[in-house]
Design a protein around this motif. Structure first.
Motif: not given
Length: 258
Positions: A69, A71, A94, A117, A121-122, A125, A132, A135
């Motif tokens: 996971q 971040s 990352i 993510p 960040l999630y 993206c 994106s 990542v």
């Protein structure tokens, strides 16, 4: 009872290892008795080397797949604050996080099986093509074509498909959805659903019907292979166990996507 061959197969994932030093947020051991995939914090929003090692060992012992996971670098804000990180720098961070977790996963006799993510960040993206791409560049730098766990229809998933990385759609039974199928911002009222009965009901609908009721009352189609059970809420482990039991009772098969 559903036919075991045609019954839906659902992965249950949870964010684990979200502590730092003496501070511990998630009940990792209890949640690892329920979930099939563990999103392990890699030190940037939470987690530290000893926590990462411990969670990897617990996960490996229970046959739970370990996921990174990743971040933004934001320990103080738990990775939930919006940040503008240059793409090259983000890609390196990352790769760094995945590599760190991989060391402890291998030591525990397993491997990092996917990337997800976290937090800001999630959410970034979902819409941001440049972040994106950064990542995914970090995933490639880490050296293994890992599946990307994220929101169906997001820029992250579209970009992953273009570069040949597998994508896994996930849904959130305890988060409110917009009519467009995205998550309601945590800054908005009603973004997090606290009623356990409602969480279970939504999990069943997602798993068996592929739908969820949006915040405006409309029905949204959800195409998700994995359900996220948040570990940072009170009673998280008990709720996760109840969700799993109710899904199993409804004929849903529980198993990792890996």
């Amino acid at each position: 009872m559903s036919d075991p061959v045609t019954a839906p197969l659902v992965d249950l994932n949870a964010d684990l290892g979200e502590g730092f030093g003496r501070w511990q947020l998630t009940d990792d051991e209890a949640l690892l008795s329920v979930v099939t995939s563990a999103n392990v914090a890699c030190g940037f929003h939470a987690g530290d080397p000893s926590t990462m090692r411990r969670v990897c060992e617990l996960a490996a012992g229970r046959g739970v797949v370990v996921g990174a996971q990743v971040s933004y670098r934001d320990l103080a804000g738990f990775g939930r604050r919006a940040m503008d990180v240059p793409p090259r720098e983000l890609a390196d961070e990352i790769a760094y996080q995945i590599g760190a977790l991989e060391v402890f996963a291998r030591a525990a006799g397993t491997r990092v099986g996917y990337v997800k993510p976290h937090g800001a960040l999630y959410n970034r993206c979902v819409h941001d093509e440049a972040q994106s791409a950064a990542v995914l560049e970090g995933v490639r730098t880490a050296g293994t074509p890992l599946p990307i766990l994220g929101l169906p229809g997001s820029q992250l998933h579209e970009a992953a498909r273009r570069v040949g990385l597998p994508v896994i759609g996930e849904a959130f039974a305890d988060r409110a959805y917009t009519p467009e199928g995205t998550l309601v911002s945590r800054r908005e009222p009603g973004a997090v659903i606290h009623d356990p009965d409602e969480v279970v009901k939504r999990a069943l609908g997602m798993a068996t019907e592929g739908t969820v009721t949006a915040i405006d009352g409309s029905t949204v189609r959800i195409e998700a292979r994995s359900l996220c059970l948040h570990g940072d809420t009170p009673g998280a482990a008990d709720l996760a166990r109840r969700v799993r039991d109710e899904l199993t009772a409804a004929g849903v098969r529980i198993g990792s996507f890996a």
